[in-house]
Write a protein that holds these residues in place. Structure first.
Motif, PDB file in Angstrom:
ATOM      1  N   LEU A  12      -6.436  -3.894   3.593  1.00 12.26           N
ATOM      2  CA  LEU A  12      -6.432  -3.510   4.909  1.00 12.26           C
ATOM      3  C   LEU A  12      -7.678  -4.345   5.592  1.00 12.26           C
ATOM      4  CD1 LEU A  12      -5.895   0.204   4.660  1.00 12.26           C
ATOM      5  CD2 LEU A  12      -4.408  -1.504   5.452  1.00 12.26           C
ATOM      6  N   ALA A  52     -11.186   2.677   4.993  1.00 10.25           N
ATOM      7  CA  ALA A  52     -10.287   1.703   4.387  1.00 10.25           C
ATOM      8  C   ALA A  52     -10.358   0.418   4.870  1.00 10.25           C
ATOM      9  CB  ALA A  52      -9.087   2.515   5.059  1.00 10.25           C
ATOM     10  N   LEU A  84       0.754   4.185   9.605  1.00 11.36           N
ATOM     11  CA  LEU A  84       0.053   2.866  10.252  1.00 11.36           C
ATOM     12  C   LEU A  84       0.586   2.387  11.406  1.00 11.36           C
ATOM     13  CD1 LEU A  84      -0.203   2.773   6.579  1.00 11.36           C
ATOM     14  CD2 LEU A  84      -1.965   1.362   7.376  1.00 11.36           C
ATOM     15  N   ALA A 141     -11.177   7.638   3.013  1.00 14.00           N
ATOM     16  CA  ALA A 141     -10.323   6.381   3.398  1.00 14.00           C
ATOM     17  C   ALA A 141      -9.911   6.148   4.853  1.00 14.00           C
ATOM     18  CB  ALA A 141      -9.065   6.566   2.384  1.00 14.00           C
ATOM     19  N   PHE A 163     -13.589  -1.475  -0.087  1.00 11.64           N
ATOM     20  CA  PHE A 163     -13.334  -0.195  -0.164  1.00 11.64           C
ATOM     21  C   PHE A 163     -11.977   0.209  -0.743  1.00 11.64           C
ATOM     22  CE2 PHE A 163     -11.441   3.827   1.094  1.00 11.64           C
ATOM     23  CZ  PHE A 163     -12.667   5.018   0.777  1.00 11.64           C
ATOM     24  N   GLY A 197      -1.038  10.311   1.677  1.00 12.90           N
ATOM     25  CA  GLY A 197      -1.899   9.896   2.970  1.00 12.90           C
ATOM     26  C   GLY A 197      -2.958   9.651   2.857  1.00 12.90           C
ATOM     27  N   PHE A 198      -3.912   9.226   3.690  1.00  5.58           N
ATOM     28  CA  PHE A 198      -5.217   8.704   3.608  1.00  5.58           C
ATOM     29  C   PHE A 198      -6.257   9.955   3.446  1.00  5.58           C
ATOM     30  CE2 PHE A 198      -3.749   5.264   6.382  1.00  5.58           C
ATOM     31  CZ  PHE A 198      -4.121   4.090   5.574  1.00  5.58           C
ATOM     32  N   ASN A 229       0.786  -1.146  -0.015  1.00  3.19           N
ATOM     33  CA  ASN A 229      -0.080  -0.046  -0.020  1.00  3.19           C
ATOM     34  C   ASN A 229       0.766   1.102   0.059  1.00  3.19           C
ATOM     35  OD1 ASN A 229      -2.401  -1.223  -0.201  1.00  3.19           O
ATOM     36  ND2 ASN A 229      -2.706  -0.898   2.023  1.00  3.19           N
ATOM     37  N   ALA A 230       2.175   1.142   0.723  1.00  2.00           N
ATOM     38  CA  ALA A 230       2.807   2.448   0.911  1.00  2.00           C
ATOM     39  C   ALA A 230       3.454   2.776  -0.525  1.00  2.00           C
ATOM     40  CB  ALA A 230       3.793   2.027   1.958  1.00  2.00           C
ATOM     41  N   ASP A 270       4.859   6.453   5.475  1.00  2.00           N
ATOM     42  CA  ASP A 270       5.561   6.981   4.069  1.00  2.00           C
ATOM     43  C   ASP A 270       5.202   8.290   3.969  1.00  2.00           C
ATOM     44  OD1 ASP A 270       2.947   7.492   2.611  1.00  2.00           O
ATOM     45  OD2 ASP A 270       2.560   5.363   3.191  1.00  2.00           O
TER      46      ASP A 270
HETATM   47  P1  ADP Z   1      -6.351  -1.659  -2.192  1.00  2.00           P
HETATM   48  O1  ADP Z   1      -5.018  -1.276  -1.842  1.00  2.00           O
HETATM   49  O2  ADP Z   1      -6.770  -2.663  -2.961  1.00  2.00           O
HETATM   50  O3  ADP Z   1      -6.953  -0.173  -2.475  1.00  2.00           O
HETATM   51  P2  ADP Z   1      -6.814  -1.654   0.702  1.00  2.00           P
HETATM   52  O4  ADP Z   1      -7.412  -2.320   1.547  1.00  2.00           O
HETATM   53  O5  ADP Z   1      -5.200  -2.231   0.802  1.00  2.00           O
HETATM   54  O6  ADP Z   1      -6.985  -1.921  -0.896  1.00  2.00           O
HETATM   55  O7  ADP Z   1      -6.518  -0.122   0.689  1.00  2.00           O
HETATM   56  C1  ADP Z   1      -7.610   0.715   0.765  1.00  2.00           C
HETATM   57  C2  ADP Z   1      -7.431   2.016   0.514  1.00  2.00           C
HETATM   58  O8  ADP Z   1      -6.866   2.672   1.457  1.00  2.00           O
HETATM   59  C3  ADP Z   1      -6.757   2.246  -0.710  1.00  2.00           C
HETATM   60  O9  ADP Z   1      -7.434   2.170  -1.707  1.00  2.00           O
HETATM   61  C4  ADP Z   1      -6.127   3.690  -0.455  1.00  2.00           C
HETATM   62  O10 ADP Z   1      -7.025   4.531  -0.719  1.00  2.00           O
HETATM   63  C5  ADP Z   1      -5.827   3.860   1.003  1.00  2.00           C
HETATM   64  N1  ADP Z   1      -4.665   3.389   1.427  1.00  2.00           N
HETATM   65  C6  ADP Z   1      -4.040   2.277   1.856  1.00  2.00           C
HETATM   66  N2  ADP Z   1      -2.909   2.355   2.024  1.00  2.00           N
HETATM   67  C7  ADP Z   1      -2.280   3.928   1.830  1.00  2.00           C
HETATM   68  C8  ADP Z   1      -1.212   4.633   2.075  1.00  2.00           C
HETATM   69  N3  ADP Z   1      -0.054   4.066   2.554  1.00  2.00           N
HETATM   70  N4  ADP Z   1      -1.243   5.742   1.730  1.00  2.00           N
HETATM   71  C9  ADP Z   1      -2.241   6.443   1.265  1.00  2.00           C
HETATM   72  N5  ADP Z   1      -3.659   5.730   0.965  1.00  2.00           N
HETATM   73  C10 ADP Z   1      -3.656   4.403   1.511  1.00  2.00           C
END
Ligand code: ADP
Length: 603
Positions: free
Chosen positions: A556, A538, A582, A534, A543, A529-530, A494-495, A525
């Motif tokens: 997540l 998240a 996180l 999200a 989602f 950011g979220f 994700n990062a 990272d």
């Molecule tokens: P996916 O990666 O398939 O979208 P996740 O459940 O892993 O699904 O992530 C859900 C959402 O959380 C992501 O679509 C993103 O918007 C957000 N997200 C996750 N990790 C990060 C991060 N390191 N930085 C920014 N947003 C993040």
């Protein structure tokens, strides 16, 4: 309820009435007491009177015999025959004086037939009887008639009361003169002494001659007739001719009398009524007091009985009230109970409805999740399936044109696409999976290294700088090795995804430290950011903010499920300096070596 005073008043009134009714009982008591004390007093005063009478009669009898004896003395007879003989007179005087001394008589004297006194025992005193004539006295006349004379009278010279005994002096049948012995009675009065009872001796005329009360003396206790008055005037027994009547209040005295036959006198003893009244009054007072005490006791008993009855009534009332209260309470309780039963019934119904509603909701949720999932899955799988179909069609055309190399390229594409589809399906399985492995002691740093190694190529291609701040000492946490690696891999992926959206410099920070009973691993990272949404959502399955080619929105959600299963926690936040932060909170574990076989996802 009437006031208690109102209850009490009639009772005291009835007691007073009772006292009034019982009061006449005191009258017979008074009569009885009077009779008793009168008898006692009478017996006592009777004895006193008898003693006195015996004394009086004894005195008189002692002297009664003297005159007949003394009349025989020759000297006296001689003197009567030779009355002018001075020597004889002197001799007789001395003889009588001596006899008076010996007998204790008041006066002894010798009288000639004419009544003149020839010799007397008191010849040498100034009030001597010698030469005096007492012929008027009845005792002289009686003796001259040859009888024994006796008479009560006041001494004409001495003024002393005396009793005279006279006897004739005879010479053959001839009476020469009279010998008289006078007895002093004054002293018999003094014998009475000082006592409340009074002495009253009356002679045959009813005139008081001896008494303990000086002012009663010579008073007549009855009317005297004319003959008696004449005799009194003649014989002069008292100093006065006609004795005044004695004024005696009969009610004030208790009288008892003895008639002295020999001398015709009556001896009375008069006891003052006060002597009787005092003990009678005391007896009546005691009786009255006893009656009063009895009535008071009765009153007290009645009061106690009344109190007792009142208490019983009160107890009964209290019991009744209590029973009434218990009854009311029981009714209340029964009402409450039925209401409770009703409520329980309603609640059960509500619960059933709730369960039903919940079931419906779950069903609806399931259907909605199924709908979302099937939409995602069909979206995810349809794309590679369409691509595979077109690659396969192309491969057929290419083989028709003998372009086997190109056809192989298409087949490789098809193989890659199937791999991707398998990966998608593996992710879905991982999410749906119920992990039954118990947590074990896992070393954190090696798990991080493994996860980093898997993504090392991509990180390097993206020129992402890794900043590690991990302690040298191994941190042991409760987890499953594979699950931990999967979580770390997801977070790192994700990062990298997030950092791909921005230009270099791209950085990832990794730090870990003990926090109480936990170990906290932070991954930061410097990506965008979220987003606000999200940050909220998240962790929900499916989602995602990414394109369907990049993410399914399960990463997540899977991490959250795994962390919960391990007793840990996943915290999402944005770092103040930008980028996502996180935090994995894992339980600290004992130092150990993982001896269990590594977990297998069976992808
Ligand atoms: P996916 O990666 O398939 O979208 P996740 O459940 O892993 O699904 O992530 C859900 C959402 O959380 C992501 O679509 C993103 O918007 C957000 N997200 C996750 N990790 C990060 C991060 N390191 N930085 C920014 N947003 C993040």
């Amino acid at each position: 309820m009437p006031p208690t005073a109102a209850l009490h008043r009639p009772r005291w009134r009835s007691l007073a009435l009772l006292a009034l009714l019982l009061a006449p009982l005191l009258w017979p008591l008074q009569q009885l007491a009077e009779r008793y004390y009168r008898d006692a007093l009478n017996a006592q005063s009777g004895q006193t009177l008898d003693l006195y009478v015996a004394n009086l009669l004894g005195t008189l009898r002692r002297y009664e015999v003297l005159p007949p004896i003394l009349s025989k003395l020759p000297t006296l007879r001689q003197l009567l025959q030779e009355r002018d003989d001075a020597r004889l007179r002197d001799q007789a005087n001395r003889l009588l004086g001596g006899l008076q001394q010996q007998t204790g008589a008041d006066v002894i004297y010798l009288m000639a037939p004419d009544g003149q006194t020839l010799a007397a025992s008191n010849w040498d005193r100034h009030d001597s009887f010698v030469e005096r004539n007492f012929s008027y006295r009845p005792y002289f006349r009686e003796a001259m008639e040859g009888r024994h004379g006796r008479f009560f009278g006041l001494g004409t010279t001495s003024r002393k009361r005396g009793y005279f005994f006279a006897a004739p002096v005879r010479e053959g049948r001839r009476i020469l003169g009279v010998l008289v012995v006078k007895v002093d009675l004054d002293h018999t009065e003094t014998l009475w002494g000082d006592r409340p009872e009074q002495l009253l001796v009356t002679d045959s005329y009813g005139v008081v001659i001896l008494t303990s009360q000086a002012d009663w003396r010579f008073h007549a206790t009855r009317e005297l007739d004319n003959a008696e008055r004449a005799v009194i005037a003649d014989t002069q027994p008292y100093r006065i001719q006609s004795p005044p009547p004695l004024q005696l209040d009969d009610a004030a005295w208790l009288r008892q009398g003895r008639h002295l036959e020999d001398i015709g006198w009556t001896a009375n003893i008069l006891t003052p009524r006060s002597l009787l009244d005092r003990p009678v009054r005391a007896a009546v007072t005691i009786g009255g007091a006893a009656l009063l005490v009895l009535i008071l006791l009765l009153g007290l008993l009645m009061q106690r009985r009344r109190h007792y009855l009142e208490r019983i009534a009160l107890d009964a009332r209290a019991r009744q009230q209590l029973e009434q209260r218990v009854l009311e309470r029981t009714q209340d309780l029964e009402l409450l109970n039925s209401r409770l039963k009703q409520e329980v019934l309603e609640r059960e119904q509500a619960q059933q409805e709730l369960v039903r509603a919940q079931d419906e909701l779950v069903q609806a949720g399931k259907l909605s999740a199924l709908g979302t999932m099937s939409a995602s899955i069909s979206h995810e799988l349809n794309q590679p399936l369409a691509a595979i179909r077109s690659y396969a069609d192309n491969a057929g055309v290419l083989l028709d044109h003998q372009r086997s190399e190109d056809a192989r390229g298409n087949l490789r594409q098809i193989s890659e696409l199937t791999e991707r589809m398998a990966s998608i399906i593996a992710h879905l399985r991982a999410f749906a999976r119920r992990d039954r492995h118990a947590p074990e002691s896992v070393a954190l740093q090696p798990a991080i290294d493994d996860a980093l190694a898997l993504l090392a190529k991509r990180r390097q291609a993206m020129q992402v700088e890794l900043i590690r701040d991990l302690p040298d000492a191994t941190l042991w946490v409760q987890a499953g090795e594979t699950r931990l690696r999967q979580v770390l891999g997801n977070l790192l992926a994700n990062a990298l995804d997030a950092l791909g959206e921005k230009a270099p410099p791209r950085r990832i920070w990794l730090s870990a430290q003990h926090a109480g009973a936990h170990v906290e691993l932070q991954l930061r990272d410097n990506g965008p950011g979220f987003s606000a949404e999200a940050l909220q959502r998240a962790r929900e399955p499916f989602f995602t903010t990414k394109t369907s080619a990049q993410g399914l929105g399960l990463g997540l959600a899977i991490c959250e499920t795994l962390m919960r299963a391990l007793g840990g926690e996943l915290l999402l936040a944005n770092h103040p300096a930008g980028g996502a932060l996180l935090t994995l909170r894992l339980r600290t574990a004992e130092h150990g070596v993982n001896i269990q076989p590594p977990e297998d996802f069976a992808l």
